[in-house]
Design a protein around this motif. Structure first.
Motif, PDB file in Angstrom:
ATOM      1  N   ALA A 179       0.828  -1.209   0.000  1.00  0.00           N
ATOM      2  CA  ALA A 179       0.000   0.000   0.000  1.00  0.00           C
ATOM      3  C   ALA A 179       0.862   1.258   0.000  1.00  0.00           C
ATOM      4  CB  ALA A 179      -0.924  -0.006   1.219  1.00  0.00           C
ATOM      5  N   ARG A 180       1.954   1.238   0.743  1.00  0.00           N
ATOM      6  CA  ARG A 180       2.835   2.402   0.771  1.00  0.00           C
ATOM      7  C   ARG A 180       3.495   2.632  -0.577  1.00  0.00           C
ATOM      8  NH1 ARG A 180       8.432   2.408   0.284  1.00  0.00           N
ATOM      9  NH2 ARG A 180       8.535   0.606   1.711  1.00  0.00           N
ATOM     10  N   LEU A 181       3.959   1.550  -1.213  1.00  0.00           N
ATOM     11  CA  LEU A 181       4.591   1.702  -2.525  1.00  0.00           C
ATOM     12  C   LEU A 181       3.597   2.207  -3.566  1.00  0.00           C
ATOM     13  CD1 LEU A 181       6.741  -1.564  -2.547  1.00  0.00           C
ATOM     14  CD2 LEU A 181       7.586   0.774  -2.359  1.00  0.00           C
ATOM     15  N   ALA A 182       2.350   1.733  -3.476  1.00  0.00           N
ATOM     16  CA  ALA A 182       1.336   2.214  -4.419  1.00  0.00           C
ATOM     17  C   ALA A 182       1.008   3.681  -4.170  1.00  0.00           C
ATOM     18  CB  ALA A 182       0.074   1.361  -4.298  1.00  0.00           C
ATOM     19  N   ALA A 183       0.951   4.091  -2.914  1.00  0.00           N
ATOM     20  CA  ALA A 183       0.639   5.485  -2.608  1.00  0.00           C
ATOM     21  C   ALA A 183       1.759   6.415  -3.051  1.00  0.00           C
ATOM     22  CB  ALA A 183       0.373   5.646  -1.115  1.00  0.00           C
ATOM     23  N   GLU A 184       2.990   5.932  -2.983  1.00  0.00           N
ATOM     24  CA  GLU A 184       4.116   6.781  -3.363  1.00  0.00           C
ATOM     25  C   GLU A 184       4.214   6.991  -4.865  1.00  0.00           C
ATOM     26  OE1 GLU A 184       7.198   5.949   0.357  1.00  0.00           O
ATOM     27  OE2 GLU A 184       7.496   4.920  -1.563  1.00  0.00           O
ATOM     28  N   VAL A 185       3.442   6.236  -5.659  1.00  0.00           N
ATOM     29  CA  VAL A 185       3.432   6.449  -7.107  1.00  0.00           C
ATOM     30  C   VAL A 185       2.724   7.759  -7.458  1.00  0.00           C
ATOM     31  CG1 VAL A 185       2.597   5.504  -9.300  1.00  0.00           C
ATOM     32  CG2 VAL A 185       3.590   3.990  -7.587  1.00  0.00           C
ATOM     33  N   PHE A 186       1.798   8.188  -6.618  1.00  0.00           N
ATOM     34  CA  PHE A 186       1.070   9.430  -6.900  1.00  0.00           C
ATOM     35  C   PHE A 186       2.055  10.592  -6.965  1.00  0.00           C
ATOM     36  CE2 PHE A 186      -1.582  13.090  -6.039  1.00  0.00           C
ATOM     37  CZ  PHE A 186      -2.725  12.809  -6.749  1.00  0.00           C
ATOM     38  N   PRO A 187       1.912  11.470  -7.952  1.00  0.00           N
ATOM     39  CA  PRO A 187       2.911  12.539  -8.138  1.00  0.00           C
ATOM     40  C   PRO A 187       3.021  13.450  -6.918  1.00  0.00           C
ATOM     41  CG  PRO A 187       1.478  12.359 -10.058  1.00  0.00           C
ATOM     42  CD  PRO A 187       0.882  11.493  -9.003  1.00  0.00           C
ATOM     43  N   ARG A 188       4.233  13.828  -6.606  1.00  0.00           N
ATOM     44  CA  ARG A 188       4.471  14.813  -5.559  1.00  0.00           C
ATOM     45  C   ARG A 188       4.340  16.212  -6.150  1.00  0.00           C
ATOM     46  NH1 ARG A 188       9.985  11.883  -3.411  1.00  0.00           N
ATOM     47  NH2 ARG A 188       8.982  10.154  -2.280  1.00  0.00           N
ATOM     48  N   VAL A 189       3.833  17.103  -5.342  1.00  0.00           N
ATOM     49  CA  VAL A 189       3.621  18.484  -5.764  1.00  0.00           C
ATOM     50  C   VAL A 189       4.640  19.364  -5.053  1.00  0.00           C
ATOM     51  CG1 VAL A 189       2.017  20.431  -5.778  1.00  0.00           C
ATOM     52  CG2 VAL A 189       1.175  18.111  -6.212  1.00  0.00           C
ATOM     53  N   GLY A 190       5.227  20.280  -5.814  1.00  0.00           N
ATOM     54  CA  GLY A 190       6.216  21.179  -5.248  1.00  0.00           C
ATOM     55  C   GLY A 190       5.788  22.639  -5.374  1.00  0.00           C
ATOM     56  N   PHE A 191       6.169  23.401  -4.406  1.00  0.00           N
ATOM     57  CA  PHE A 191       5.957  24.846  -4.429  1.00  0.00           C
ATOM     58  C   PHE A 191       7.322  25.518  -4.347  1.00  0.00           C
ATOM     59  CE2 PHE A 191       2.153  22.939  -2.621  1.00  0.00           C
ATOM     60  CZ  PHE A 191       1.142  23.575  -3.328  1.00  0.00           C
ATOM     61  N   TYR A 192       7.471  26.567  -5.156  1.00  0.00           N
ATOM     62  CA  TYR A 192       8.754  27.254  -5.105  1.00  0.00           C
ATOM     63  C   TYR A 192       8.526  28.754  -5.130  1.00  0.00           C
ATOM     64  CZ  TYR A 192       8.313  27.632 -10.220  1.00  0.00           C
ATOM     65  OH  TYR A 192       7.867  27.900 -11.495  1.00  0.00           O
ATOM     66  N   ALA A 193       9.453  29.461  -4.531  1.00  0.00           N
ATOM     67  CA  ALA A 193       9.436  30.922  -4.468  1.00  0.00           C
ATOM     68  C   ALA A 193      10.857  31.405  -4.643  1.00  0.00           C
ATOM     69  CB  ALA A 193       8.854  31.405  -3.141  1.00  0.00           C
ATOM     70  N   GLY A 194      10.986  32.570  -5.280  1.00  0.00           N
ATOM     71  CA  GLY A 194      12.328  33.073  -5.507  1.00  0.00           C
ATOM     72  C   GLY A 194      12.345  34.554  -5.783  1.00  0.00           C
TER      73      GLY A 194
END
Length: 380
Positions: free
Chosen positions: A227-242
């Motif tokens: 279940a953890r490996l399947a959940a980690e397939v979902f794309p991670r979202v990033g926020f950036y500021a500069g």
């Protein structure tokens, strides 16, 4: 047995393994899978201009917006549950090991007592044979036969002492006792009593056996890993500021969103391995359940057979052998029997006594195996 369950060396190792497993929970639910990244750059003027150099800076943070953090927490909990199940299994095995070592040590002590009793008879026969030789009523051959029996019994007694020492050494290992600590065994080994309720022992083993519980915990851990490996397939979202301060231009702020594209890496290999390991653990769980069922039935049959053997030996064969030896000694003293007849009666008595101890040992071994197969104490 209480000391073995609480302080045996294997139990101590399993207890520390449980502490290490509990530590997996620390930080398992953090939603930031990686540390934020800060990039800073300088922009000096190289040609054809004047003024202050420029600069730029960007801070990028990735977040798990799926259920991966919760899945990691569940996996850590299942890992700790497996360690607890392993600790319970280790305690059960430590108890069985201590009981087995204790029983074998006391059985060796019982054999020594029987050897001493047989030596008393053998020395009495030897003295009587010597007296008959001195009186001219027997030959040196009879004396040699009597001396041979004494030597055999003395050698057997030394072997029993060695067995007792080895069993006590194993018991010390099971209890984690220093060599300087005195060890005195006070509970005697008696004829094993009849068991209480036996009809539900197989069901009890399948319901509560620590090894089955450990296998079930391992299956649950592997499911949580999947279940953890399947959940980690979902794309991670990033926020950036500069900030962008280029030379000879206004200063700009930068805000943005990035998303991971799970195109090449989708945990294919780890998910396949985890699935196969789970299938193997589930198959092993079924095999272990059938093995324990057969082990309980076999131990019960062996225990009952050994007790039936003792019921024949103790009240019937042993008194008959003692009467035969008494009659042979009386006949020998009266000159009606030679020493060979007396030695044969003594050997028969010794054989019956040894058979009785062997039957007691077989019954206790079957009792210990039954408790190992059931996964706990079996009441009489």
């Amino acid at each position: 047995m209480s000391r073995a369950v609480a302080a045996g060396p294997e139990v101590t190792r399993a207890r520390f393994a449980l502490r290490a497993a509990d530590a997996h929970r620390v930080g398992a639910g953090i939603v930031v899978p990686q540390n934020p990244r800060l990039a800073v750059d300088a922009r000096p003027l190289l040609q054809g201009g004047s003024g202050n150099p420029g600069y730029g800076a960007t801070l990028d943070v990735l977040f798990d917006v799926s259920g991966a953090p919760r899945a990691r927490v569940r996996e850590a909990e299942r890992f700790a549950a497996l360690a607890r199940a392993d600790l319970t299994t280790t305690r059960s095995m430590a108890r069985v090991r201590a009981l087995g070592s204790y029983v074998h040590a006391q059985l060796a002590e019982l054999r020594i007592v029987e050897a001493d009793a047989s030596l008393v008879v053998a020395h009495r026969v030897l003295d009587a044979t010597v007296r008959r030789v001195n009186a001219g009523a027997a030959s040196e051959l009879e004396v040699s036969s009597a001396e041979l029996q004494v030597a055999e019994l003395e050698a057997a007694r030394m072997e029993f002492e060695r067995e007792r020492a080895l069993s006590q050494m194993d018991l010390r290992d099971a209890l984690d006792l220093d060599s300087e600590v005195g060890l005195v065994l006070t509970s005697p080994i008696v004829d094993p009593p009849a068991l209480g309720e036996v009809s539900g022992l197989v069901a009890r083993a399948l319901r509560t056996h620590p090894e089955l519980k450990a296998l079930e915990a391992r299956v649950e851990l592997l499911r949580a890993t999947e279940a953890r490996l399947a959940a980690e397939v979902f794309p991670r979202v990033g926020f950036y500021a500069g900030i962008d301060a280029a030379p000879l231009s206004p200063t700009y702020g930068v805000l943005g969103v990035s998303i991971e594209l799970p195109v090449a890496q989708r945990n294919q290999g780890p998910r396949a391995v985890s699935a196969r390991e789970r299938e193997s653990a589930e198959a092993e769980l079924g095999l272990e359940a059938r093995l324990l069922s057969r082990a309980v039935s076999a131990a019960l049959s062996s225990y009952d057979a050994s007790r039936r053997e003792l019921e024949r030996l103790t009240p019937r064969a042993l008194p008959a052998a003692e009467r035969t030896l008494s009659f042979a000694e009386a006949g020998f003293e009266a000159g009606r029997f030679d020493v060979f007849r007396l030695l044969a009666a003594a050997r028969d008595s010794l054989r019956v006594r040894a058979s009785r101890i062997d039957a007691i040992e077989a019954a206790w071994v079957a009792r210990i195996e039954l408790e190992r197969a059931v996964g706990g104490e079996v009441k009489s």
